[in-house]
Scaffold this motif. Structure first.
Motif, PDB file in Angstrom:
ATOM      1  N   CYS A 178     -29.300  -6.528  -5.801  1.00 35.63           N
ATOM      2  CA  CYS A 178     -30.498  -7.041  -6.810  1.00 35.63           C
ATOM      3  C   CYS A 178     -31.555  -6.251  -7.129  1.00 35.63           C
ATOM      4  O   CYS A 178     -32.810  -6.373  -7.253  1.00 35.63           O
ATOM      5  N   VAL A 179     -31.175  -4.722  -7.509  1.00 32.85           N
ATOM      6  CA  VAL A 179     -31.914  -3.846  -8.252  1.00 32.85           C
ATOM      7  C   VAL A 179     -32.341  -4.047  -9.700  1.00 32.85           C
ATOM      8  O   VAL A 179     -31.468  -3.905 -10.385  1.00 32.85           O
ATOM      9  N   GLY A 180     -33.323  -4.841  -9.954  1.00 35.89           N
ATOM     10  CA  GLY A 180     -33.779  -5.211 -11.361  1.00 35.89           C
ATOM     11  C   GLY A 180     -33.064  -6.589 -11.628  1.00 35.89           C
ATOM     12  O   GLY A 180     -33.594  -7.039 -12.476  1.00 35.89           O
ATOM     13  N   SER A 181     -32.032  -7.055 -10.730  1.00 34.33           N
ATOM     14  CA  SER A 181     -31.562  -8.314 -11.170  1.00 34.33           C
ATOM     15  C   SER A 181     -32.691  -9.209 -10.448  1.00 34.33           C
ATOM     16  O   SER A 181     -33.093  -9.046  -9.346  1.00 34.33           O
ATOM     17  N   ARG A 182     -32.633 -10.508 -10.750  1.00 37.91           N
ATOM     18  CA  ARG A 182     -33.482 -11.533  -9.921  1.00 37.91           C
ATOM     19  C   ARG A 182     -34.855 -11.155  -9.684  1.00 37.91           C
ATOM     20  O   ARG A 182     -35.203 -11.440  -8.664  1.00 37.91           O
ATOM     21  N   ASP A 183     -35.485 -10.513 -10.543  1.00 39.68           N
ATOM     22  CA  ASP A 183     -36.668  -9.710 -10.409  1.00 39.68           C
ATOM     23  C   ASP A 183     -37.310 -10.019 -11.610  1.00 39.68           C
ATOM     24  O   ASP A 183     -36.887  -9.674 -12.821  1.00 39.68           O
ATOM     25  N   LEU A 184     -38.165 -10.952 -11.302  1.00 35.33           N
ATOM     26  CA  LEU A 184     -39.174 -11.404 -12.562  1.00 35.33           C
ATOM     27  C   LEU A 184     -39.803 -10.279 -13.428  1.00 35.33           C
ATOM     28  O   LEU A 184     -40.034 -10.687 -14.778  1.00 35.33           O
TER      29      LEU A 184
END
Lengths: 364, 55
Positions: A178-184
């Motif tokens: 989740c690097v950049g993903s699922r990150d507001l």
């Protein structure tokens, strides 16, 4: 096939579309070049190898990748000394087939078509902005796609996990999900393929080196495809892959270039740190760069991330009649999904163009 | 209507769509920005869940 070409415009006309396509000058004649490689030997120009995600340098005249089609050389005008300064031309002297043509110009083609399929795929989120992961500063923190090139037999290290800082074989590898993903702050969506990708990468590391140890730091593992759960289990049982539930807060580095991962183990409710030899960031996948501009040009709706919007009742259809979309450009999906979406889009496009042909024929 | 289709993007999705259309006897233009087709898939080593080669 029009490789090394870009769409620059679209106009509507009765019964279809006219696409304006720029066929970029390769400075190499596609009909003559057989990719023998004589031209490469003495080329003094250098550029980053983008296919290998910048892990090695290539020459100014290059074959994009070894099994690529069309299998012809291309000259990079940004790196070619002749094209920039008017002196050199070594490749032209070396090519006894006479395939090199520095006078080649871009060509503008006008294509009349009945239908268009958008399949522009994905690009990888650049993790440099997430400074706490140290990408770009800590040499042994790489992205998942860079890892794919390292572990690939045709890649820069011939398939060995030689880490970038000192070319030492990396035996303990941490995967950060989740690097950049699922990150507001960046991509609030789940990129869908990275969990399985990291598990696969960890399994490959063990296949290449029986002493390799992998840790996957995940938010929650999202392996929802057919056989995926079994794959996750097999990785732990047969390949010794260790799953750690918890997001990584920060990555540091010791004097020997080993990354130190600081994380919260949410199962143990403890903040811990772990020294590894290399870190692989499972970066978000985004709609390909330029997809917004393309959508605007084709007057097709796209969401705020640049993914092409399609109809709920016809998942291959966009809001424009005759324009269809498939694959990652619509939103995250894996290869089998992309393939089935593409067959669906092909079918929709075919019925669109053939129905009108049939209608025309019956009128006549 | 022209019984021709343009496919923008020569990765796995574009290649599959182009092949399907060609099999149906429809003329296809496969347009790719990079020097050769293959897309991101070609950069991958193996693919899940079978660990088959990507190319």
């Amino acid at each position: 096939m029009l490789a090394y070409s870009e769409v620059e415009g679209l106009s509507r006309k009765s019964g279809g579309f006219t696409l304006k396509v720029r066929r970029k000058a390769r400075y190499v004649d596609e009909e003559i070049c057989n990719a023998c490689g004589d031209c490469l030997e003495k080329c003094p120009g250098r550029a980053k190898d983008t296919f290998d995600m910048g892990l090695r340098q290539r020459k100014a005249i290059y074959l994009y990748f070894s099994q690529g089609i069309p299998a012809v050389m291309t000259i990079d005008p940004e790196a070619c000394i002749y094209l920039k300064k008017g002196k050199c031309g070594v490749c032209k002297k070396r090519c006894d087939k006479g395939a090199i043509d520095f006078e080649m110009k871009d060509e503008i083609l006008s294509l009349d078509v009945g239908s268009v399929i958008i399949a522009t795929g994905l690009d990888i989120f650049e993790p440099g902005d997430l400074t706490y992961y140290g990408y770009g500063k800590i040499k042994n923190v790489i992205t998942g796609l860079q890892y794919e090139r390292l572990i690939n037999a045709t890649g820069p290290t011939g398939g060995h996990l030689y880490r970038p800082s000192d070319q030492k074989l990396a035996k303990t590898v941490a995967y950060v999900q989740c690097v950049g993903s699922r990150d507001l702050n960046y991509c609030s969506y789940c990129s869908s393929v990275c969990c399985m990708c990291s598990i696969k990468d960890a399994m490959l590391a063990r296949e290449h080196d029986p002493e390799s140890v992998s840790y996957i730091f995940h938010t929650d593992l999202r392996n929802v495809g057919k056989g995926f759960q079994k794959y996750e289990k097999r990785a732990a049982e047969e390949y010794g892959v260790q799953y750690v539930r918890g997001r990584v807060a920060e990555i540091g580095e010791d004097d020997e270039g080993n990354p130190i991962v600081l994380y919260e183990d949410t199962r143990q409710r403890k903040v811990e740190s772990l020294k590894v030899e290399m870190v692989v960031l499972a970066t978000a996948a985004t709609a390909s760069r330029g997809s917004r501009e393309l959508a605007k040009m084709l007057r097709v709706k796209a969401d705020k991330y640049g993914f092409i919007t399609t109809r709920n009742d016809q998942p291959a259809d966009t809001n424009v009649k005759g324009i269809f979309a498939c694959g990652f450009c619509k939103g995250p999906c894996d290869i089998p999904e992309a393939v089935s979406q593409s067959s669906a889009a092909a079918q929709r496009a075919a019925s669109h163009v053939l129905r009108s042909v049939g209608a025309g024929a019956s009128k006549a | 209507m022209v019984p021709k289709v343009a496919v923008i993007g020569g990765g796995i999705a574009g290649i599959q769509a182009a092949l399907d259309l060609a099999e149906m006897g429809i003329e296809v233009f496969l347009i790719e920005k990079k020097p050769s087709i293959g897309g991101v898939m070609a950069q991958l080593d193996k693919t899940f869940p079978t660990n088959d080669c990507s190319i």
